[in-house]
Design a protein around this motif. Structure first.
Motif, PDB file in Angstrom:
ATOM      1  N   GLY A 149       3.819   5.563 -30.149  1.00 19.08           N
ATOM      2  CA  GLY A 149       4.548   4.533 -29.439  1.00 19.08           C
ATOM      3  C   GLY A 149       6.029   4.807 -29.250  1.00 19.08           C
ATOM      4  N   ILE A 150       6.733   3.717 -28.966  1.00 19.02           N
ATOM      5  CA  ILE A 150       8.157   3.738 -28.632  1.00 19.02           C
ATOM      6  C   ILE A 150       8.947   3.255 -29.838  1.00 19.02           C
ATOM      7  N   GLY A 151      10.073   3.899 -30.097  1.00 16.33           N
ATOM      8  CA  GLY A 151      10.932   3.485 -31.196  1.00 16.33           C
ATOM      9  C   GLY A 151      11.546   2.115 -30.963  1.00 16.33           C
ATOM     10  N   ASN A 152      12.183   1.586 -31.988  1.00 15.66           N
ATOM     11  CA  ASN A 152      12.690   0.211 -31.914  1.00 15.66           C
ATOM     12  C   ASN A 152      13.921   0.061 -31.033  1.00 15.66           C
ATOM     13  N   ASP A 156      22.083   5.863 -22.407  1.00 15.13           N
ATOM     14  CA  ASP A 156      21.513   5.464 -21.114  1.00 15.13           C
ATOM     15  C   ASP A 156      20.706   4.180 -21.187  1.00 15.13           C
ATOM     16  N   SER A 157      20.631   3.564 -22.364  1.00 14.20           N
ATOM     17  CA  SER A 157      19.961   2.266 -22.579  1.00 14.20           C
ATOM     18  C   SER A 157      18.454   2.300 -22.348  1.00 14.20           C
ATOM     19  N   LEU A 158      17.880   3.493 -22.257  1.00 15.36           N
ATOM     20  CA  LEU A 158      16.438   3.611 -22.064  1.00 15.36           C
ATOM     21  C   LEU A 158      15.748   3.871 -23.410  1.00 15.36           C
ATOM     22  N   PRO A 159      14.527   3.375 -23.582  1.00 21.51           N
ATOM     23  CA  PRO A 159      13.781   3.637 -24.816  1.00 21.51           C
ATOM     24  C   PRO A 159      13.209   5.056 -24.819  1.00 21.51           C
ATOM     25  N   TYR A 160      12.706   5.476 -25.971  1.00 25.94           N
ATOM     26  CA  TYR A 160      12.095   6.801 -26.078  1.00 25.94           C
ATOM     27  C   TYR A 160      10.981   6.755 -27.121  1.00 25.94           C
ATOM     28  N   THR A 161      10.032   7.673 -26.977  1.00 28.98           N
ATOM     29  CA  THR A 161       8.880   7.697 -27.876  1.00 28.98           C
ATOM     30  C   THR A 161       9.257   8.366 -29.202  1.00 28.98           C
ATOM     31  N   THR A 162       8.482   8.044 -30.232  1.00 28.29           N
ATOM     32  CA  THR A 162       8.709   8.639 -31.549  1.00 28.29           C
ATOM     33  C   THR A 162       8.457  10.139 -31.519  1.00 28.29           C
ATOM     34  N   ILE A 211       1.649   6.046 -22.333  1.00 29.73           N
ATOM     35  CA  ILE A 211       2.041   6.949 -23.413  1.00 29.73           C
ATOM     36  C   ILE A 211       0.964   7.182 -24.462  1.00 29.73           C
ATOM     37  N   THR A 212      -0.082   6.354 -24.491  1.00 28.79           N
ATOM     38  CA  THR A 212      -1.123   6.525 -25.499  1.00 28.79           C
ATOM     39  C   THR A 212      -2.423   7.058 -24.912  1.00 28.79           C
ATOM     40  N   GLU A 213      -2.374   7.604 -23.717  1.00 28.46           N
ATOM     41  CA  GLU A 213      -3.554   8.217 -23.116  1.00 28.46           C
ATOM     42  C   GLU A 213      -3.536   9.727 -23.372  1.00 28.46           C
ATOM     43  N   PRO A 214      -4.726  10.351 -23.390  1.00 29.26           N
ATOM     44  CA  PRO A 214      -4.802  11.786 -23.713  1.00 29.26           C
ATOM     45  C   PRO A 214      -3.935  12.675 -22.847  1.00 29.26           C
TER      46      PRO A 214
END
Length: 515
Positions: free
Chosen positions: A403-406, A412-418, A446-449
């Motif tokens: 998933g995505i970090g907190n 850039d204020s955008l989220p990113y994955t762990t 983000i959680t698809e193969p």
């Protein structure tokens, strides 16, 4: 059963694009940690006083190709989140509970960060090698065909040592049987890509391809069990080739030649091509088995056909291999089991596929543990090298590892994955007219193969990592893994534990350990 849509499965598990948070255990107070610490102390004291100094009759070597420590950590969390619905961080992979652990340095002689040919040559022969070379010493470099034809440059492997000691031998892999890791057991060649005759080209003129060496030369021709993919380089495919396939120009069917030769020697030999044929094999009446389940590599676990006519799991192959090889009651056996497609998923920067490959690798290990007698079997689990995936950010405990970090970026204020990569194909950065920016991962599946994690440096394929890898061991002489070691040390432990090869006449144990 037929494979259900993987997205449906993930949705049922709550591991969908929204990336759920998994519950954290409620009883982790200070008393819990003190009980856990005391339990680990007792286990450590038991281990320190119960080292098994016996000569190992059998060796089973599990190799997670590309399964670096970061990948193992992510797989440990993923396993608990997927299978048990736990937060995940508190879990373990099966080999992480083995009594003995060491770190292994992975560099090649001519590269700080290695490839799988040089690493496999190191841990199978006991000597380090140059990149891309298989079963050759330090004097031979990539593509030096003429130099490699000199037998004095050939390194003998644990396979040769085991066979000379009367042991049965085998390997199973999810890659082609002519791929770098298994080929280091039996081939002497200066380019790992020369799997069939058409790949030799001008640099390889005069050399013999890897598939031919497997069938015609010792120790390859004397292997009892061979399983994996690679019908094309073995000349056994009736499928439609693609540009990248390794096809035989000599039109030889090396698989049939292997089978006929075994049968002419009086062995009970069999060739299988799907799950049903493998599982229908009467291991009590089969001495030699070759299984080729794909024209090239086997499919990723996320895509594998589970029907009887589909491809067997690594656990299926491991179980059958052990049952056939263990019929050598007196001398024992050596078996190599490779989870080879962990590496390929990582090169594609597809973490979910990579983690599923690790769990399939673990299933094969637990299958082996249910069959083997660890009082007489040395079992080793390690990796050949790492990758450049990182577990980053400050996600809360129990956050989906996919998933995505907190917190979003403070730039850039955008989220990113762990899970992200320092290089690779998913370098999805772009210029918006003012600044370089990147995609909003909240809008990605983000959680698809097929999801490819964001990477920093653009490359067609992600690279290996150069950090150390872990080795885990259990059984006779497993305590020889005890600190930081060179990768070549692994072969020496195997040989010393079994009193074969260079330690056939020199494997005396300290007198204080003998009854």
């Amino acid at each position: 059963m037929a494979r259900v849509s993987y997205l449906v499965v993930l949705s049922l598990l709550g591991i969908c694009a929204k990336a759920r948070v998994f519950p954290v255990p409620e009883d982790e107070d200070s008393a819990y940690w003190h009980r856990l610490g005391w339990s680990d102390l007792q286990s450590a004291m038991d281990t320190a006083t119960s080292n098994n100094w016996n000569v190992a009759k059998n060796v089973v070597f599990f190799l997670g190709d590309g399964m670096g420590i970061t990948t193992s950590t992510a797989a440990r969390i993923y396993k608990e989140q997927k299978r048990n619905g736990h937060s995940g961080e508190e879990g373990y992979l099966a080999w992480e509970r083995f009594p003995h652990t060491a770190l292994i340095k992975t560099y090649a002689l001519d590269q700080q960060i290695p490839d799988s040919a040089a690493t496999a040559t190191a841990f199978f022969t006991g000597s380090k090698a140059n990149k891309f070379t298989l079963g050759l010493d330090s004097s031979v470099f990539q593509d030096q065909c003429m130099a490699s034809l000199n037998p004095s440059t050939w390194q003998t492997s644990v396979l040769t040592w085991a066979q000379k000691a009367g042991k049965h031998t085998g390997f199973v892999t999810t890659t082609r049987v002519t791929h770098a890791t298994p080929a280091a057991l039996y081939a002497h060649i200066p380019n790992r890509d020369w799997e069939c005759d058409t790949k030799l080209g001008k640099p390889g003129h005069g050399c013999r391809d890897i598939a031919k060496q497997l069938v015609e030369d010792a120790p390859g021709r004397d292997i009892n069990v061979i399983m994996g993919g690679g019908r094309f380089p073995m000349g056994a495919s009736t499928g439609v080739p693609e540009k990248e396939n390794c096809l035989r120009a000599d039109r030889r069917n090396l698989t049939n030649e292997w089978l006929q030769k075994k049968q002419s020697q009086g062995w009970s030999a069999k060739y299988v091509q799907n799950t049903q044929q493998l599982l229908d094999t009467d291991t009590t009446k089969t001495d030699n088995l070759i299984g080729l389940f794909s024209d090239t590599h086997l499919d990723f676990e996320t895509d594998r056909d589970l029907e009887p006519l589909g491809q067997p799991s690594l656990a299926n192959m491991t179980s059958v291999a052990i049952k056939i090889l263990s019929k050598n009651k007196q001398k024992g056996f050596f078996l190599m089991v490779e989870g080879g497609r962990i590496d390929h998923a990582m090169h594609n920067t597809e973490p979910l596929r990579a983690l599923e490959e690790v769990l399939a690798f673990e299933d094969a290990l637990t299958t082996a543990l249910s069959i083997l007698d660890l009082s007489e079997t040395l079992l080793i689990v390690t990796a050949d090298h790492s990758h450049v995936m990182t577990i980053n950010g400050y996600a809360n405990r129990g956050n989906n590892i996919l998933g995505i970090g907190n917190s979003p970026s403070d730039i850039d204020s955008l989220p990113y994955t762990t899970l992200m990569f320092t290089n690779g194909i998913a370098y999805d950065h772009y210029w918006n007219g003012t600044q370089v920016t990147r995609p909003d991962v909240r809008k990605k599946r983000i959680t698809e193969p097929g999801y490819k994690s964001l990477s920093a440096v653009p490359l067609k394929y992600e690279t290996h990592g150069g950090e150390d890898v872990a080795t885990y061991a259990i059984g006779p002489m497993s305590h020889m893994f005890h600190r930081m070691h060179e990768q070549s040390y692994v072969a020496h432990v195997i040989a010393f534990a079994t009193c074969i090869g260079p330690y056939e006449e020199n494997c005396a144990r300290p007198k204080s350990t003998l009854l």
